[in-house]
Structure formats: structure tokens, C-alpha cells
Design a protein around this motif. Sequence first.
Motif, PDB file in Angstrom:
ATOM      1  N   CYS A  64      39.779  33.100  45.685  1.00 25.39           N
ATOM      2  CA  CYS A  64      39.565  33.214  44.243  1.00 25.39           C
ATOM      3  C   CYS A  64      40.557  34.160  43.571  1.00 25.39           C
ATOM      4  O   CYS A  64      40.876  35.232  44.091  1.00 25.39           O
ATOM      5  CB  CYS A  64      38.140  33.681  43.972  1.00 25.39           C
ATOM      6  N   TYR A  66      39.807  35.337  40.639  1.00 26.11           N
ATOM      7  CA  TYR A  66      38.972  36.189  39.785  1.00 26.11           C
ATOM      8  C   TYR A  66      38.323  37.289  40.629  1.00 26.11           C
ATOM      9  O   TYR A  66      38.315  37.212  41.858  1.00 26.11           O
ATOM     10  CB  TYR A  66      37.883  35.364  39.092  1.00 26.11           C
ATOM     11  N   ASP A  67      37.725  38.232  39.926  1.00 28.33           N
ATOM     12  CA  ASP A  67      37.178  39.384  40.630  1.00 28.33           C
ATOM     13  C   ASP A  67      35.775  39.725  40.125  1.00 28.33           C
ATOM     14  O   ASP A  67      35.514  40.857  39.692  1.00 28.33           O
ATOM     15  CB  ASP A  67      38.123  40.583  40.448  1.00 28.33           C
ATOM     16  N   CYS A  68      34.862  38.763  40.193  1.00 27.34           N
ATOM     17  CA  CYS A  68      33.495  39.007  39.727  1.00 27.34           C
ATOM     18  C   CYS A  68      32.821  39.975  40.711  1.00 27.34           C
ATOM     19  O   CYS A  68      32.776  39.702  41.917  1.00 27.34           O
ATOM     20  CB  CYS A  68      32.716  37.703  39.660  1.00 27.34           C
ATOM     21  N   TYR A  70      29.871  40.752  41.644  1.00 22.85           N
ATOM     22  CA  TYR A  70      28.706  40.399  42.451  1.00 22.85           C
ATOM     23  C   TYR A  70      29.020  39.379  43.550  1.00 22.85           C
ATOM     24  O   TYR A  70      28.158  39.013  44.331  1.00 22.85           O
ATOM     25  CB  TYR A  70      27.608  39.807  41.548  1.00 22.85           C
ATOM     26  N   CYS A  71      30.269  38.913  43.624  1.00 24.32           N
ATOM     27  CA  CYS A  71      30.562  37.741  44.455  1.00 24.32           C
ATOM     28  C   CYS A  71      31.355  38.094  45.714  1.00 24.32           C
ATOM     29  O   CYS A  71      32.327  38.846  45.660  1.00 24.32           O
ATOM     30  CB  CYS A  71      31.347  36.732  43.613  1.00 24.32           C
ATOM     31  N   ASN A  73      33.258  36.139  47.282  1.00 23.89           N
ATOM     32  CA  ASN A  73      34.582  35.485  47.257  1.00 23.89           C
ATOM     33  C   ASN A  73      35.554  36.149  46.301  1.00 23.89           C
ATOM     34  O   ASN A  73      36.656  35.632  46.098  1.00 23.89           O
ATOM     35  CB  ASN A  73      34.429  34.010  46.850  1.00 23.89           C
ATOM     36  N   ARG A  74      35.152  37.234  45.684  1.00 20.98           N
ATOM     37  CA  ARG A  74      36.021  37.854  44.680  1.00 20.98           C
ATOM     38  C   ARG A  74      37.337  38.309  45.312  1.00 20.98           C
ATOM     39  O   ARG A  74      37.378  38.632  46.513  1.00 20.98           O
ATOM     40  CB  ARG A  74      35.322  39.026  43.997  1.00 20.98           C
ATOM     41  N   ALA A 110      35.824  28.331  44.243  1.00 22.52           N
ATOM     42  CA  ALA A 110      36.380  29.538  43.621  1.00 22.52           C
ATOM     43  C   ALA A 110      37.578  29.092  42.778  1.00 22.52           C
ATOM     44  O   ALA A 110      38.000  27.933  42.857  1.00 22.52           O
ATOM     45  CB  ALA A 110      36.826  30.504  44.713  1.00 22.52           C
ATOM     46  N   VAL A 111      38.100  29.990  41.973  1.00 24.34           N
ATOM     47  CA  VAL A 111      39.217  29.619  41.100  1.00 24.34           C
ATOM     48  C   VAL A 111      40.532  29.783  41.880  1.00 24.34           C
ATOM     49  O   VAL A 111      40.973  30.901  42.164  1.00 24.34           O
ATOM     50  CB  VAL A 111      39.231  30.493  39.833  1.00 24.34           C
ATOM     51  N   GLU A 167      25.901  32.103  35.124  1.00 24.99           N
ATOM     52  CA  GLU A 167      26.123  33.327  35.908  1.00 24.99           C
ATOM     53  C   GLU A 167      25.189  34.473  35.526  1.00 24.99           C
ATOM     54  O   GLU A 167      24.315  34.820  36.272  1.00 24.99           O
ATOM     55  CB  GLU A 167      27.577  33.829  35.823  1.00 24.99           C
ATOM     56  N   LYS A 181      35.666  35.939  32.985  1.00 21.39           N
ATOM     57  CA  LYS A 181      34.916  34.827  32.391  1.00 21.39           C
ATOM     58  C   LYS A 181      34.405  35.255  31.021  1.00 21.39           C
ATOM     59  O   LYS A 181      34.104  36.426  30.805  1.00 21.39           O
ATOM     60  CB  LYS A 181      33.724  34.465  33.274  1.00 21.39           C
TER      61      LYS A 181
HETATM   62  S1  SF4 Z   1      34.110  32.423  43.245  1.00 19.52           S
HETATM   63 FE1  SF4 Z   1      33.335  32.283  41.160  1.00 19.52          FE
HETATM   64  S2  SF4 Z   1      31.844  33.957  41.009  1.00 19.52           S
HETATM   65 FE2  SF4 Z   1      33.139  34.369  42.811  1.00 19.52          FE
HETATM   66  S3  SF4 Z   1      34.777  35.706  42.082  1.00 19.52           S
HETATM   67 FE3  SF4 Z   1      35.519  33.604  41.958  1.00 19.52          FE
HETATM   68  S4  SF4 Z   1      35.026  32.935  39.865  1.00 19.52           S
HETATM   69 FE4  SF4 Z   1      33.828  34.784  40.267  1.00 19.52          FE
END
Ligand code: SF4
Length: 434
Positions: A64, A66-68, A70-71, A73-74, A110-111, A167, A181
Motif C-alpha cells: 500500500c 497509503y499509511d492508515c 489502524y491497518c 498493510n499500511r 491496498a492502493v 472506514e 483518504k
Molecule cells: S490497505 Fe487500505 S486501509 Fe490499509 S493502509 Fe492501504 S488504503 Fe489504508
Amino acid sequence: MDTMEKLRILTDAAKYDVACTSSGVDRAGVKGQLGSAAACGICHSFASDGRCISLLKVLMSNACAYDCAYCLNRRSNDTPRTTFRPRELADLTISFYRRNYIEGLFLSSAVVGTPDYTCELMLQTLYILRREYRFGGYIHVKAIPGADEALIRELGLLADRMSVNIELPSNDSLKRLAPQKTKESILAPMTRIRDGIRENAHDLVKYRSAPQFVPGGQSTQMIIGATPESDRRILQLTEGLYKKYSLKRVFYSAYIPLVEDRNLPALNTAPPLLREHRLYQADWLLRFYGFTAGEILDDAHPDFNPVLDPKCNWAVNHPEEFPVEVNRAPYEKLLRVPGIGVLSAKRIVRARRETKLDFDGLKRIGVVLKRASYFITCQGKSASRIQTDNPAVLMGILRDRGLPQGGFQPEMPEQLSLFTPTKEDGVKCLTGQL
Ligand code: SF4
């Protein structure tokens, strides 16, 4: 990395995605095509330990950008990363289907780089499945917030159901925990899917052979307990989503602390499973029982009662609405009686056209009398000598359910499972009859 290793990583990474229980699509097998889709619920997935399941639930990629917070996969988390090639994933799905391991595919991602590129990978996978393999089985695909409208539309023409994860329950929480996001980027694909479904319904009436767009409708998922929003706030949001975006389902996922972050609950915090369970019960009340979010929770009671389900809680707090005479009350009033679910309310209305119902008759119909008896009369008679405005009603319900009568105890088990504390609760979990 070989395909099996990718599969292990990407099915494991998908296990927190809950937004799928039912296809809602009924498509018979067609000669020359592969597979069919059943309208009844498909709710399992292919676990990484090889257990038999009905849906292959998998990510296209967990790499991914992105860096959410709670995730797992961030971007900043140290975890093995991999991405399926579209053909690799399509071949895998078909080989599982042919071996009878699965009935369909639940694909999220994931992105990878950008939302558009991620959507293109998913689109290619679905294209190979539907056009090359002529796969007619069920496919649920997650739309990636921020992706181009045209890509969302193409995906919708190949998938049975789509979902966009909302989310977190507020914009503030989104900004704090998922800064890449935005509310707009999540709501835009939701709007696009809603409009596409409506236009498609119109087209199907006009031109019967029009291609179907997301025939199983759209759903979403919300994380519960990672942020401070009250149950009332979450329920109001849910109600708004059902009304505005015509969603099939809103799914709730109790937050399981897996990553350390100062904005999140500590790692040893138990997931709020009872809260998640209460939200699902309240969700049934919104969709099938004619309740509004404002009736279930209000300013004075912003959170669910941990001891009573939301319908029972409402009834105990509204003695002025009871008792209800089952032989005369309209269907909508019957639905509000604890222990009378949608099915038994319909049966009551049908049966009383022929006969006057008594308590034995109600029991045969499926009414849970040990709960309903506090709130109903039958031919003017009450089975309970306790009046509904008496606090003894609450105590009686607690006693019947084997719960402590002094109120909620912190050491009580949190989750109402299928098997404890009562068989009745198990049935309610499965049927939503409250
Ligand atoms: S997989 Fe989705 S929720 Fe997890 S960090 Fe990437 S965008 Fe965010």
C-alpha cells in the motif's frame, strides 16, 4: 515469490474485510459458460490454512502507498509485500472453482501506486474471468476511493456486488487516522455506484438485454472502537447511508488493536465485540422493523445498553406504548414488541384473519413468550402480572435470560456467541428476529 506464497500473504491480509454476506444475485448456469450465482448468502472465504470455504477472499495487493494508522498493510508497517498479476489471480480463481473449493471471488486491494492503477489491475482480473473464462460465478469487488469514475463503471459492469469502505465514522477521525483518504473520495464512488444501479434499472426496463450493473447492490464497512464516536453517531451515519446511497448492507468491524499508535486504543484493549453485536441488532431494527436511529438512541442515551438488546431497551423505556393487544394491533406495532420478529408478526396478522389468537397459539407461531409476555395482551388478558411501567419488567427479562439482575457486570462475557448464553440468542444472531 510463488503463487501459493502470494496467496498465503494476500488471503491473510484480507481477513479483516467483512463487507460481504450475501450475493443477492441469482444467475443460473448457461451452456458454454462456467459457474452460476445463488441468491442465498455466500459468506465464507478461503482461509490461508486451507479450510474449505465458499468465497476466495483475497487482496490484489498489500503493497500500500497509503499509511492508515489502524491497518496492518499500511506503508510504514514492516510486513512482507506482494501483488498478484491479473492473470495469475484469475487462473487461481478458476482452478479453485473447478476443484469446487469456492463459489466466487471477493476481491479487495491496498492502493498500489495510485487508486487508478489499482482499479486497472482489478479490472483486468475481472475481465479475464468474465470475458475469457466466461465465469458466471459471484464476484464482489471493492472500489478504491479516488479512482476514476470510468474505471468504477467498468468494474460495476463485471462485478455482482461492489463496496466502498467508509472506514471511520467521522471526517475528523478519517483526517487523524487515514490522512490520504477524504470523505469526498469515499462518497464519490458510492454515489457513482448508486447512480449506475438506478440508471441500469431504468435501462433494463427499456431494453431488456442491457448489461447489468452491480446487480447485487453495494455495501460498506465501518471500523468500530478505534475512534471515540458514540453508538448514536454511528447509527445516525448508518441510517444516512441507507437512505442516501441505497446500500444493501452496512457492516461493522470491531477494531482489533494490532498496531501501536498514540491515536489508537492500546494493544491489549479487547475488541468491542458486544458493541459490534448491538450495532448489527440496531441495523436490523432500521432495515426491517421501522425504527429510526433517533428512536433507538438519543442525546440522553448515546450508547447501547450492554445488558438489553436495542429493541428490548426501547420497549422498557417506552411503557406508554404497551401493552399491545395482539388480536388488534397493526403490523407496525406488533413489530415493536420484544420477542415478536418480522416472521411472527406476519404470521400473527395472517392467523388472526381466521381466528382469535391465545397465548398457546402465539407460541406455536414462534413468538418468544418469555420476552413478549410483559408487553402484550391476548384477548384482553395478560400472561404477566407485572405492569410494563414497573422496573420488575427489566428484572424479569434479565432473570429469564440468566443475566445478573443487578445490572451489567464488567466481567460478563462480551460477545453473544451463537452458542452462549442462550439458544435464543444464537437464533437471533442468525435470523435477525428480535
Ligand atoms: S490497505 Fe487500505 S486501509 Fe490499509 S493502509 Fe492501504 S488504503 Fe489504508
